[in-house]
Every structure is written in C-alpha cells, then in structure tokens.
Design an enzyme around this catalytic site. Structure first.
Site, mmCIF file in Angstrom:
data_model
loop_
_atom_site.group_PDB
_atom_site.id
_atom_site.type_symbol
_atom_site.label_atom_id
_atom_site.label_comp_id
_atom_site.label_asym_id
_atom_site.label_seq_id
_atom_site.Cartn_x
_atom_site.Cartn_y
_atom_site.Cartn_z
ATOM 1 N N ARG A 195 -13.342 -41.421 101.350
ATOM 2 C CA ARG A 195 -12.075 -41.383 100.598
ATOM 3 C C ARG A 195 -10.903 -41.824 101.491
ATOM 4 O O ARG A 195 -9.813 -41.256 101.421
ATOM 5 C CB ARG A 195 -11.790 -39.984 100.048
ATOM 6 C CG ARG A 195 -12.777 -39.459 99.023
ATOM 7 C CD ARG A 195 -12.688 -40.270 97.725
ATOM 8 N NE ARG A 195 -13.416 -39.618 96.655
ATOM 9 C CZ ARG A 195 -14.732 -39.753 96.447
ATOM 10 N NH1 ARG A 195 -15.456 -40.536 97.232
ATOM 11 N NH2 ARG A 195 -15.317 -39.131 95.444
ATOM 12 N N SER A 208 -11.164 -35.583 91.336
ATOM 13 C CA SER A 208 -11.169 -34.555 92.390
ATOM 14 C C SER A 208 -9.770 -34.451 92.972
ATOM 15 O O SER A 208 -9.228 -35.448 93.451
ATOM 16 C CB SER A 208 -12.113 -34.958 93.515
ATOM 17 O OG SER A 208 -13.402 -35.176 93.036
ATOM 18 N N GLU A 211 -6.872 -34.943 97.884
ATOM 19 C CA GLU A 211 -7.365 -36.314 97.848
ATOM 20 C C GLU A 211 -6.350 -37.211 97.149
ATOM 21 O O GLU A 211 -6.229 -38.386 97.457
ATOM 22 C CB GLU A 211 -8.702 -36.342 97.090
ATOM 23 C CG GLU A 211 -9.449 -37.630 97.257
ATOM 24 C CD GLU A 211 -10.178 -38.053 96.004
ATOM 25 O OE1 GLU A 211 -9.764 -39.075 95.426
ATOM 26 O OE2 GLU A 211 -11.136 -37.373 95.629
#
Ligand code: EPU
Length: 337
Positions: free
Chosen positions: A162, A237, A333
C-alpha cells in the site's frame, strides 16, 4: 474547460462527505491539464481522481482538478503478452472487466476495487494475493510545478505494501495521466491461493478456473464483506495491516494465541487490523452516522450525513483503543485532508 466555484464534492468521494471545493475544473485532455497548471490565477491545487481513498475533513480552499482522461490502447503485443495503456480517468473495475473480456490476464484478482486507473499506483492497490506492481510497467505523469511530462518506470515507483513514491518523495508533485500494464494472453498466471477464492470455486465445482471465474469469485467475496460505496459511503480498508517485529510478535502471540497473522520475513509479521479492531469491540458499532462495518471491521462507513471529522474522530478513537489494548499502532491507509 469550465471553472466552477463552491462546488460540492459529495459525489466525488466514495465516503460521500459533503465538503466543497473553492474552485473545481474537470480536465479531459493532457493539453487542458497543462493549460490549467500554467494558469497563475490558481496556484493552490488539489488533484482528484476517483475519490476512493480519501477522507475530506474540511472544505478545499484550492482549485480541485478532476482528472477525467479516458481511453485504453494497445502499445504492443506478442502471441503470449499484451502491453496496454489506460488513461488515468478510466474506472478501475471497468478496466478490469475490459481486460477479462479480451482474455488479458493478471488483474482479475483486483476486480471491484473502487477508484480510477490513475490512482491505483499511488497506493499500489492489492487484493487476494495480487498487487498492482505485479502487472505494472510504467506510468506517465505531468509534473505540477513545470507542467512537463515525465515517465516513472516500475523501479522508479518504489512500490511497497500500500505504498509508492507517490505517497513519499513525489507526493503532491505529479499528476498521473496514464498507466501501462503488461498482461498475459495465454498461460495466465492464476492466483487462487486465497482461501475464500478456493472455497468459492469448489462450491461451483470449478477445477480449471478461467480469469473470468476468478473475477466472479472475487466479486462475490468482496460483495459479501465490503460495502458498496454507492449504497453506503466508505473508502475500503481505512487502516493498513500493521507489521511488527519478532520481539513484539512473540509477546503478542502469547497474549493472543488465536490471532490470525502472516509471516512476511524471518523478522516481520503482519497482523490483520480488522481482527484487532474487532477484538477492541468496534465491529458493527455506529455513532450517529459514522460507523464500523458489520462484516469487516477494517472499513469505516458513512451512514449518510457523517462529516469527515465524525469519521476521523472515530478513527482516532479506534487507533487509541487498539494501541491501549495491544500496544500496536494502526496507521490509516486512506489519505486524510
Ligand atoms: N478479520 C477479523 N475481523 C474483521 C475483519 C478481518 O477477525 O472484522 C480477520 C479475518 O478473519 C482474517 C484476517 O482478519 O483472518 C484478514 O481478513 P481479510 O482476509 O478479510 O483481509 P484484510 O487483511 O482485512 C486485506 C486488504 C483488503 C483486501 C483483502 C483481501 C489491507 C489494508 N486490506 O484486508 O484491501 O481486499 O486483504 O486481499 O491490506 C482495501 O485496501 O481497501 C481492501 C479492501
């Protein structure tokens, strides 16, 4: 190219947060993009792609540039591989579907991820054992300061979990205009290791899955766990899965013998943030219009009229409780503005 004033961004972010843009422009060509970047009347800019990985906590006092570049073209192909370029404003899932129809393999596990092609490299989107970097060749960008075009190869992008150069040194400096992928035409490298994919395929008695079978399995899994942003505002997420070292992990495992985890290297362990948040008691909880999804604790949701701050305060509360209970810091995130 029309510049609008005080435009609501509610329909431009998947959380459905009703913040507004002081100025807003939609660009549909690279020439338009360069022209607006060169316009000295608007020196504060904010780049908006699919709006699927951000939380707006305030109005944007800048020119919001909505990158709406469209088009997909084949750059080169052999009997076995195709090199394909997609413009940044193409919807990610529609692009995946296009590839599956053409029998181009490699991104079927990334079906139904919200957002656009141009934002996919920024956080190296990933799901069910595949990451964007596995099929990525390069991306074209325009540098904001100079309006010059610049290519970033896979190596330049410095991809991680990520993560990429666009979340670090290059953050806020470039606008991604297109992404080039290398995909397979034959002998697809299928990734069916993920338990839920195997289960879905065996329920349907599929022994030799096609890329389309895998895409359908992924779609079914995502639909069962993850809320559809069109029905319930969310940004996928909200937190990254934390990675801890051996010492910390040893104690964590003694205290939590049933916790799921993945060993990444001899000294690194990834612990699912969704599990930590569920154990901390937040799964399915709702505080006015801000909440934690009932099927996946990693996803924060907007039931309608939550402000960005309502969601952010909930995120901070979760972060603190997880820290107090497990001594583990969970990092967002999504990009918070
Ligand atoms: N879990 C819980 N409770 C929850 C959620 C998860 O106990 O509420 C446990 C599960 O039982 C499982 C483990 O946590 O043992 C992992 O859960 P899951 O397989 O659903 O995946 P994840 O780690 O929660 C990551 C990605 C997702 C991606 C899936 C599948 C991150 C931050 N998230 O989630 O990506 O779809 O794996 O590959 O890495 C996204 O980035 O927006 C996203 C949805």
């Amino acid at each position: 190219m029309q510049i609008e004033e005080n435009k609501s961004l509610k329909d431009y972010n998947t959380f459905g947060i009703a913040c507004s843009a002081r100025y807003f422009v939609e660009i549909t060509s690279i020439e338009e993009l360069k022209e607006i970047l060169a316009n000295q009347n608007y020196t504060e800019r904010f780049i908006l792609g699919g709006g699927s990985n951000m939380l707006l906590t305030k109005d944007i006092d800048a020119l919001v540039i909505h990158v709406n570049l469209k088009g997909i073209k084949i750059i080169s192909e052999t009997d076995t591989h195709v090199t394909l370029q997609a413009m940044a404003g193409e919807n990610w899932h529609e692009f995946v579907q296009f590839c599956i129809q053409e029998n181009y393999g490699g991104i079927e596990n990334l079906s139904l991820i919200p957002g656009n092609v141009g934002t996919a490299p920024i956080q190296n989107i990933g799901a069910y054992g595949v990451e964007l970097k596995d099929v990525f060749v390069s991306c074209n960008t325009v540098e904001i300061a100079s309006t010059k075009e610049q290519e970033f190869t896979k190596k330049d992008c410095n991809f991680g979990y990520r993560n990429s150069i666009f979340k670090n040194e290059a953050k806020g400096k470039y606008i991604i205009t297109s992404v080039t992928f290398q995909l397979t035409k034959t002998n697809h490298n299928l990734n069916t290791d993920y338990g839920a994919i195997q289960q879905n395929l065996s329920e349907k008695n599929i022994e030799n899955p096609s890329i389309s079978d895998i895409s359908e399995a992924v779609i079914a899994i995502r639909q069962s766990k993850l809320p559809d942003p069109k029905k319930l505002g969310n940004s996928g997420s909200f937190f990254k899965n934390p990675i801890v070292g051996s010492e910390k992990f040893k104690q964590f495992k003694i205290d939590n013998p049933d916790a799921p985890y993945y060993q990444l290297s001899p000294s690194e362990y990834k612990i699912p943030a969704g599990w930590l948040i569920e154990q901390a008691g937040f799964k399915g909880k709702r505080y006015d219009d801000a909440g934690v999804h009932k099927n996946q604790a990693l996803v924060l949701v907007n039931y309608g009229n939550a402000s960005g701050n309502d969601i952010w305060q909930l995120a901070l509360t979760i972060q603190q409780k997880v820290k107090d209970q497990f001594g583990i810091f969970i990092e967002p995130e999504v990009n918070v503005f």
